[in-house]
Design a protein around this motif. Structure first.
Motif, PDB file in Angstrom:
ATOM      1  N   PHE A  42      21.192  20.118   4.896  1.00 42.72           N
ATOM      2  CA  PHE A  42      20.929  19.491   3.601  1.00 42.72           C
ATOM      3  C   PHE A  42      22.223  19.292   2.824  1.00 42.72           C
ATOM      4  CE2 PHE A  42      18.051  18.260   0.296  1.00 42.72           C
ATOM      5  CZ  PHE A  42      18.625  18.654  -0.891  1.00 42.72           C
ATOM      6  N   PHE A  43      23.057  20.316   2.823  1.00 40.96           N
ATOM      7  CA  PHE A  43      24.285  20.218   2.031  1.00 40.96           C
ATOM      8  C   PHE A  43      25.258  19.220   2.652  1.00 40.96           C
ATOM      9  CE2 PHE A  43      22.248  23.209  -0.242  1.00 40.96           C
ATOM     10  CZ  PHE A  43      22.384  24.541   0.074  1.00 40.96           C
ATOM     11  N   ARG A  44      25.300  19.172   3.976  1.00 38.11           N
ATOM     12  CA  ARG A  44      26.191  18.190   4.621  1.00 38.11           C
ATOM     13  C   ARG A  44      25.747  16.775   4.269  1.00 38.11           C
ATOM     14  NH1 ARG A  44      25.857  21.357   9.309  1.00 38.11           N
ATOM     15  NH2 ARG A  44      24.554  19.780  10.313  1.00 38.11           N
ATOM     16  N   THR A  45      24.429  16.587   4.175  1.00 39.48           N
ATOM     17  CA  THR A  45      23.900  15.271   3.819  1.00 39.48           C
ATOM     18  C   THR A  45      24.220  14.929   2.369  1.00 39.48           C
ATOM     19  OG1 THR A  45      22.055  15.792   5.289  1.00 39.48           O
ATOM     20  CG2 THR A  45      21.831  13.832   3.938  1.00 39.48           C
ATOM     21  N   LEU A  46      24.319  15.934   1.536  1.00 42.95           N
ATOM     22  CA  LEU A  46      24.522  15.732   0.100  1.00 42.95           C
ATOM     23  C   LEU A  46      25.974  15.459  -0.272  1.00 42.95           C
ATOM     24  CD1 LEU A  46      22.401  15.886  -2.126  1.00 42.95           C
ATOM     25  CD2 LEU A  46      23.029  18.258  -2.497  1.00 42.95           C
ATOM     26  N   ILE A  47      26.891  15.787   0.604  1.00 40.80           N
ATOM     27  CA  ILE A  47      28.315  15.706   0.274  1.00 40.80           C
ATOM     28  C   ILE A  47      28.753  14.344  -0.262  1.00 40.80           C
ATOM     29  CG2 ILE A  47      30.618  15.694   1.346  1.00 40.80           C
ATOM     30  CD1 ILE A  47      29.792  18.237   2.839  1.00 40.80           C
ATOM     31  N   PRO A  48      28.306  13.218   0.302  1.00 36.23           N
ATOM     32  CA  PRO A  48      28.750  11.918  -0.233  1.00 36.23           C
ATOM     33  C   PRO A  48      28.449  11.741  -1.720  1.00 36.23           C
ATOM     34  CG  PRO A  48      27.692  11.620   1.893  1.00 36.23           C
ATOM     35  CD  PRO A  48      27.478  13.045   1.523  1.00 36.23           C
TER      36      PRO A  48
END
Lengths: 163, 75
Positions: A42-48
């Motif tokens: 989830f956090f990797r997806t949120l980075i942008p």
């Protein structure tokens, strides 16, 4: 991770889809072997999002959705999320600090409302629909809209009467 | 902030959130200060966090954006 990215992408277009997307994201979380695995993806997806400086309608919808999801998953996931956001809150990059503080502020409001609400219905031992009306009656006017949209509506989908 | 006993979020995490938001209240970007204050506003009524209210009062007198909004209202 692709599933999560797809869900977050669809929350950009309209607030009307958010309740359904919350359900889908919750289902995606349940399919993961652990909270840590889901949190990491989830956090990797949120980075942008932490590189988007402009406050466009689509970016604000994503922030709202993420905040509601964090606020309604008040468990180990929320702890992971707060630690992740705190990394952004102390970043040298201004945009990262901005987005991190924004999500923390949105989630903090919802979480505190959640606890006030749960204490309220446990104390008076009344059903959620009636508790919602009474709680809404006592909520300050400037908080009513936020409470209805971001808190009570997401809980509508859950068929339970005690938190 | 007092949390129910069954919550899985450690109180230390919330304490860290509060401490970092206190630092962000003095950020050079106004929008970050805004969200930091908004985050802390949910904790300001706790008896354990009376220093948050003091910080708000201190920052209110220093906040140029707040003064300019008030000035606009008077004109």
């Amino acid at each position: 991770m692709q599933k999560i990215a797809k869900i977050l992408g669809e929350t950009r277009t309209s607030n009307a889809t958010h309740i359904r997307k919350l359900k889908e994201l919750k289902a995606a979380r349940s399919k993961c072997s652990s909270t840590a695995e889901f949190s990491s993806a989830f956090f990797r997806t949120l980075i942008p999002l932490f590189g988007v400086q402009r406050r466009t309608a689509s970016s604000e919808r994503v922030v709202r959705f993420v905040s509601v999801f964090a606020g309604t998953n008040n468990d180990e996931f929320l702890e992971h999320m707060l630690k992740f956001l705190l990394l952004g809150a102390v970043a040298a990059n201004k945009t990262a600090r901005f987005r991190a503080c924004q999500i923390i502020s949105e989630a903090s409001v919802l979480i505190t409302l959640y606890f006030d609400f749960s204490f309220f219905i446990v104390k008076y031992d009344i059903k959620i629909p009636f508790a919602s009306l009474i709680f809404l009656f006592h909520t300050p006017k400037h908080m009513k809209k936020n409470l209805i949209f971001n808190f009570l509506l997401p809980f509508r989908q859950f068929n339970f009467y005690r938190l | 902030m007092r949390l129910p006993d069954d919550t899985e979020v450690n109180d230390e995490v919330w304490d860290e959130v509060i401490e970092i938001m206190k630092v962000r209240v003095k950020d050079k970007a106004a929008v970050i200060r805004t969200f930091a204050i908004r985050s802390l506003s949910r904790f300001v009524n706790d008896a354990d966090n009376i220093d948050i209210l003091e910080l708000f009062l201190e920052m209110l007198s220093l906040e140029q954006n707040a003064v300019s909004v008030l000035d606009t209202g008077n004109n």
